[in-house]
Design an enzyme around this catalytic site. Structure first.
Site, PDB file in Angstrom:
ATOM      1  N   TYR A   1       0.047  -5.909  -2.889  1.00 47.15           N
ATOM      2  CA  TYR A   1       0.213  -4.455  -2.931  1.00 47.15           C
ATOM      3  C   TYR A   1      -0.957  -3.803  -3.667  1.00 47.15           C
ATOM      4  CZ  TYR A   1       2.199  -0.103  -4.914  1.00 47.15           C
ATOM      5  OH  TYR A   1       2.399   1.184  -5.336  1.00 47.15           O
TER       6      TYR A   1
ATOM      7  N   ASP B   1       8.737  -9.816  -8.413  1.00 47.52           N
ATOM      8  CA  ASP B   1       9.026  -8.427  -8.062  1.00 47.52           C
ATOM      9  C   ASP B   1       9.877  -8.463  -6.791  1.00 47.52           C
ATOM     10  OD1 ASP B   1       8.985  -5.823  -7.042  1.00 47.52           O
ATOM     11  OD2 ASP B   1       7.027  -5.386  -7.924  1.00 47.52           O
TER      12      ASP B   1
ATOM     13  N   ILE C   1      11.788  -5.950  -5.316  1.00 51.53           N
ATOM     14  CA  ILE C   1      12.273  -4.607  -4.959  1.00 51.53           C
ATOM     15  C   ILE C   1      12.619  -4.480  -3.475  1.00 51.53           C
ATOM     16  CG2 ILE C   1      10.953  -3.574  -6.832  1.00 51.53           C
ATOM     17  CD1 ILE C   1       9.087  -2.359  -4.742  1.00 51.53           C
TER      18      ILE C   1
END
Length: 468
Positions: free
Chosen positions: A145, A230, A232
């Site tokens: 990202y 992470d 999410i």
């Protein structure tokens, strides 16, 4: 005398990345079906707008929560006053239960080990402040990202060392790639403090395999470092293989009493699964009491409002709603991803096989003028300015191979997505026609040259006896 700080004047935020530059171009000329039908369609934004109707229906049926009431009585004043930065217990309880539900209740979470933050951005930065000193490093598998260059590095001073993954195995993490990253960190005189992964992956749209998770846990055990997972996008998994949380692997390995138990940390947010990035709800989950304590103190710089916590506590506590939402949202994501993949296939463009997320990892190598990142940027600029689509080039995600792009599909209507696909299809067709014309010109040119050569050879042959 300097009037501004070094941080204010430095250029390490990453705002000059093509990822952010594409957004700027979109904002100058945003597509609107009525007002600006020739504008740029935003396909660089990983938002989930497919299930807003489910949320809006719940709000309509739960007027007390939406109106900040309890048993018909307003609690607005109570919520408007200062709240402890530990967060509302009712919301933390509802949040950890929702996280467990997404993971099929194969793992449970302790609400006392969760720290609320203003989104996953704040969560990741807070963990960096807790786990590393300026000048120390975290390893990140590529592609990753683009915002991590900002979230992890900008204010903390922590460095990123890429774990170079390639398309040869679907960009999966390997032991040699991890070792190469460690050696690269040593060359740069950087102390490695941990590894950060996104699971499911942004931008790949794939879940990390259990084999990769075992590899990562073996690494952090051997090296004595941290792992941040992470997660999410954990509720966006719409195809097999299913999502496996690192916490599930730790539980299966019976690591509860081992040192590695305290060195694994999970980041979560409601921005993607519930489509609520504007609510700014993120969280850190850690088994390390010192990390939880320090992160809780730091969270005072980015709190979640009491009104938001109260509303979402009521929503997430409605188990009938959450079960239906998770299931229906995943069905809609699956349908939408299929629409994009099939549309791109008709345009002669392939995608990495994915099973999660709000985007596809799209292979446009065959459209490059050369196998270089300069050619990738050239193609990207054409797609933004001529095709009027904002997509994210692989180089902004630190991909090692030119020609890959992240294309989002859940932040627009089906009609808008179909228009975007048609625009891209027309562009590819025009490129093919131009290439064919170019090849035909070259072919004709060679034919003319060959004809002239044959005629000249014939003429010279006819004259040879006289010249002798």
């Amino acid at each position: 005398m300097k009037l501004l700080s070094r941080k204010a004047t430095c250029n390490t935020h990453g705002q000059d990345s093509s990822y952010f530059l594409g957004w700027q171009e979109y904002e100058k000329n945003p597509y609107d079906e009525i007002k600006n039908p020739t504008g740029i369609i935003q396909m660089g934004l990983a938002e989930n707008q497919l299930s807003f109707d489910l949320l809006e229906l719940w709000l309509a049926n739960n007027q007390d929560a939406a109106g900040f009431k309890k048993d018909g009585q307003s609690i607005f004043r109570e919520l408007a006053l200062f709240q402890d930065y530990h967060g509302l217990p009712a919301f933390k309880k509802a949040l950890v239960e929702f996280m467990a539900e997404i993971r099929g209740n194969k793992v449970t979470f302790d609400q006392n080990k969760i720290v609320l933050t203003a989104g996953a951005t704040s969560a990741n930065e807070t963990l960096m402040f807790c786990l590393a000193e300026p000048g120390e490093a975290f390893l990140l598998p590529t592609p990753y990202y683009p915002g991590f260059d900002r979230d992890i590095r900008w204010r903390t001073g922590v460095e990123i060392v890429p774990i170079q993954c390639t398309s040869s195995n679907g960009f999966q993490i390997t032991a040699p790639a991890l070792e190469d990253a460690f050696q690269e960190a040593q060359k740069r005189n950087l102390r490695v403090k941990g590894v950060l992964v996104t699971n499911p992956s942004n931008p790949l749209g794939t879940t990390i395999t259990r084999r990769e998770l075992n590899l990562l846990l073996s690494l952090i055990t051997e090296k004595g470092i941290h792992l941040i997972s992470d997660e999410i996008y954990s509720g966006t998994v719409f195809n097999s293989p299913g999502f496996v949380s690192v916490m599930e692997v730790l539980k299966d390995m019976k690591c509860e009493s081992s040192q590695v138990w305290n060195r694994v940390h999970v980041v979560y947010s409601l921005s993607k699964d519930l489509g609520l990035p504007g609510f700014r709800v993120g969280a850190i989950y850690s088994n390390d009491d010192m990390v939880v304590s320090a992160a809780t103190k730091m969270s005072s710089f980015g709190l979640v409002s009491s009104q938001t916590q109260y509303l979402l506590a009521a929503l997430l506590s409605d188990k009938k709603f959450t079960r239906n939402y998770i299931s229906e949202n995943q069905k809609r994501l699956k349908q939408r991803q299929k629409l994009l993949v099939q549309g791109l296939q008709k345009a002669g463009i392939s995608c990495l096989k994915s099973n999660a997320g709000l985007f596809c990892w799209v292979n446009m190598k065959h459209l490059l003028s050369s196998n270089t990142f300069d050619a990738e940027m050239e193609l990207w600029k054409k797609i933004v300015h001529q095709v009027k689509l904002n997509i994210s080039p692989g180089s902004s995600c630190h991909c090692t191979e030119p020609g890959w792009f992240r294309v989002c599909f859940a932040n627009m209507s089906g009609e808008t997505l179909n228009l975007a696909i048609q625009r891209l299809k027309s562009f590819v067709e025009s490129m093919n026609i131009n290439n064919q014309s170019h090849h035909q010109l070259l072919k004709n040119s060679r034919r003319k040259s060959l004809t002239k050569w044959v005629l000249r050879l014939s003429f010279d042959h006819d004259r040879e006896p006289e010249e002798r």
